[in-house]
Design a protein around this motif. Structure first.
Motif, PDB file in Angstrom:
ATOM      1  N   LYS A 255       2.392   7.847  -2.439  1.00  0.00           N
ATOM      2  CA  LYS A 255       2.500   7.308  -1.085  1.00  0.00           C
ATOM      3  C   LYS A 255       3.610   6.280  -1.008  1.00  0.00           C
ATOM      4  CE  LYS A 255      -1.492   5.716  -0.238  1.00  0.00           C
ATOM      5  NZ  LYS A 255      -2.590   5.139   0.520  1.00  0.00           N
TER       6      LYS A 255
ATOM      7  N   SER B 136       1.806   1.566   2.272  1.00  0.00           N
ATOM      8  CA  SER B 136       0.432   1.090   2.092  1.00  0.00           C
ATOM      9  C   SER B 136       0.399  -0.378   2.436  1.00  0.00           C
ATOM     10  CB  SER B 136      -0.027   1.302   0.652  1.00  0.00           C
ATOM     11  OG  SER B 136      -1.327   0.817   0.517  1.00  0.00           O
TER      12      SER B 136
ATOM     13  N   LYS C 293       6.710   1.026  -8.921  1.00  0.00           N
ATOM     14  CA  LYS C 293       5.475   1.532  -8.345  1.00  0.00           C
ATOM     15  C   LYS C 293       4.462   1.755  -9.459  1.00  0.00           C
ATOM     16  CE  LYS C 293       7.222   3.618  -4.113  1.00  0.00           C
ATOM     17  NZ  LYS C 293       6.403   2.714  -3.292  1.00  0.00           N
TER      18      LYS C 293
ATOM     19  N   THR D 285      -1.903   3.497  -6.974  1.00  0.00           N
ATOM     20  CA  THR D 285      -2.838   3.062  -5.935  1.00  0.00           C
ATOM     21  C   THR D 285      -4.262   3.185  -6.457  1.00  0.00           C
ATOM     22  OG1 THR D 285      -1.303   3.931  -4.272  1.00  0.00           O
ATOM     23  CG2 THR D 285      -3.514   3.352  -3.526  1.00  0.00           C
TER      24      THR D 285
ATOM     25  N   ARG E  51      -5.759   0.109  -2.332  1.00  0.00           N
ATOM     26  CA  ARG E  51      -4.788  -0.969  -2.507  1.00  0.00           C
ATOM     27  C   ARG E  51      -3.729  -0.557  -3.517  1.00  0.00           C
ATOM     28  NH1 ARG E  51      -6.794  -2.197   1.294  1.00  0.00           N
ATOM     29  NH2 ARG E  51      -7.701  -4.150   2.021  1.00  0.00           N
ATOM     30  N   GLU E  52      -2.510  -1.012  -3.271  1.00  0.00           N
ATOM     31  CA  GLU E  52      -1.434  -0.800  -4.222  1.00  0.00           C
ATOM     32  C   GLU E  52      -1.655  -1.681  -5.454  1.00  0.00           C
ATOM     33  OE1 GLU E  52       1.076   1.341  -4.151  1.00  0.00           O
ATOM     34  OE2 GLU E  52       0.381   2.186  -2.247  1.00  0.00           O
TER      35      GLU E  52
END
Length: 414
Positions: free
Chosen positions: A100, A103, A142, A145, A264-265
């Motif tokens: 994603k 977020s 990244k 998640t 949540r990230e």
């Protein structure tokens, strides 16, 4: 004569039939028991509070049924991104999907209805182009998640947390390009409730689906709590790798209306700076006549907080090395919830060689953590090749044997 013979034959056949039926029933029961997969369950008792993970076999489905799912898949664009909690492989893991982009970092109270609507949202082709155009640095930043749900059971007066899955985790093993992830969860600020999931092997999209029920927490205190999730990758041969963390303050989150599904990230762990590791007061005395080294761990001060978990529970581990090989180890008692610990514990080590040229001593200040590996707060090395105050202190005890010499030392990274 014929009647007893017939009765005997029928009795024999009846006995054989009864024995066969009994054996068949026993085999069926044994096979049914062996086919049942025992649930992953353990009892974690901390200060009189019992924490029970619920039965993992009774997984609740949050998606639609198979028929509606097939309709949604046929009507959904090819480029759409959605959350499919039921799409798992044979190992119970999720297949790799495109991560994603968007977020919200803020707290979102998502009802099951909103969660179901959100998973059908499609992404425009422009957004997909931006995914492919991400630089390698952006991809490295990244960390994935985390998906979980929160609920309060008013009948049992219990706070329920279900850790569903994590998606898009980075690979911590460079050879296999996978991770062995698991999650540690702590309820702050008191750190009384600590649990962790099982380790899932070789996956970047682990599906845990583990429910933890915390009894004895009044609903009025939920608003004052904070959930801290630590995502780690298991390493059999060294310390586990920290992937990242998620911090969820429960202020403003309403659980009276039922279960809340949230995501949540995962962010980078809040690593403490080296200058804030604290100091350790050590006293040493070398007895040349008996060839022994007396070590007194006196005090520690200005120890940092254990991440976001509050005050540390420090203790000191002392390792003696001869030619870079550890030959002896000792440790102090744990001091609870203090940044300024007073130990006053004495240890005597026998030196296997004449003099202290090949001898060095290591001090590890650790934070005691029940139920998981203890975290290293700071480290100190004393020896001939040590730099700074560690080398100076060692030089003094070599020059002045039979004299007890104490010094403060700054702790460095563990």
């Amino acid at each position: 004569d014929e009647i007893p013979t017939v009765v005997g034959i029928f009795s024999a056949f009846g006995l054989v039939f009864s024995v066969s039926l009994f054996a068949w029933i026993c085999c069926q029961r044994k096979s049914s028991k062996s086919n049942k997969t025992p649930p992953y369950k353990f009892v974690h008792v901390l200060k009189g509070v019992d924490i029970y993970p619920e039965n993992l076999n009774s997984k609740k489905k949050f998606g639609a049924d198979d028929k509606s799912e097939a309709k949604n898949k046929s009507a959904m664009p090819k480029n759409s991104l959605h959350l499919d909690l039921e799409k798992k492989d044979l190992n119970g893991n999720f297949p790799k999907t495109t991560p994603k982009i968007q977020s919200s970092p803020d707290l979102e109270n998502l009802s099951p209805k909103h969660f179901a609507e959100r998973k059908n949202n499609s992404v425009s082709p422009d957004s997909l182009k931006s995914i492919t155009s991400l630089s390698s640095e952006d991809k490295q930043d990244k960390l994935g998640t985390l998906f979980f749900s929160l609920e309060y059971n008013f009948e049992k007066k219990a706070f329920v947390v279900n850790i569903k899955e994590a998606r898009g985790l980075p690979a911590m093993d460079e050879q296999s390009m996978t991770s062995d992830p698991y999650i540690k969860m702590t309820i702050l600020p008191e750190k009384k409730h600590k649990v962790k999931t099982r380790v899932l092997r070789k996956t970047l999209d682990p599906a845990f689906d583990e429910t933890f029920t915390f009894y004895g927490i009044p609903y009025s205190q939920i608003q004052d709590l904070t959930l801290h999730f630590m995502i780690l990758s298991f390493d059999r041969f060294s310390r586990d790798d920290v992937i990242g963390e998620v911090l969820i303050p429960l202020t403003g989150i309403e659980l009276s209306e039922g279960r809340l599904l949230m995501d949540r990230e995962i962010i980078k762990r809040n690593v403490r700076k080296s200058s804030g590791r604290g100091e350790l007061l050590i006293s040493l005395c070398y007895q040349s006549t008996t060839n022994t080294l007396t070590v007194v761990v006196l005090k520690a001060r200005h120890l940092p907080k254990s991440d976001v978990s509050g005050l540390s529970d420090p203790y000191v581990k002392v390792n003696l090395y001869h030619a870079k090989k550890r030959i002896s180890k000792k440790k102090t008692h744990v001091k609870k919830c203090t940044p300024n610990a007073v130990f006053n514990e004495l240890f005597v080590f026998d030196i296997p060689c004449e003099g202290l040229d090949d001898i060095s001593i290591e001090f590890l200040v650790l934070d005691s953590d029940r139920g998981s590996r203890n975290e290293v707060i700071g480290r100190l090395i004393l020896g001939t090749s040590a730099e700074g105050t560690g080398g100076e202190h060692w030089k003094e005890i070599c020059e002045y044997p039979r004299r007890q010499i104490a010094k403060w030392h700054m702790l460095c990274d563990g």
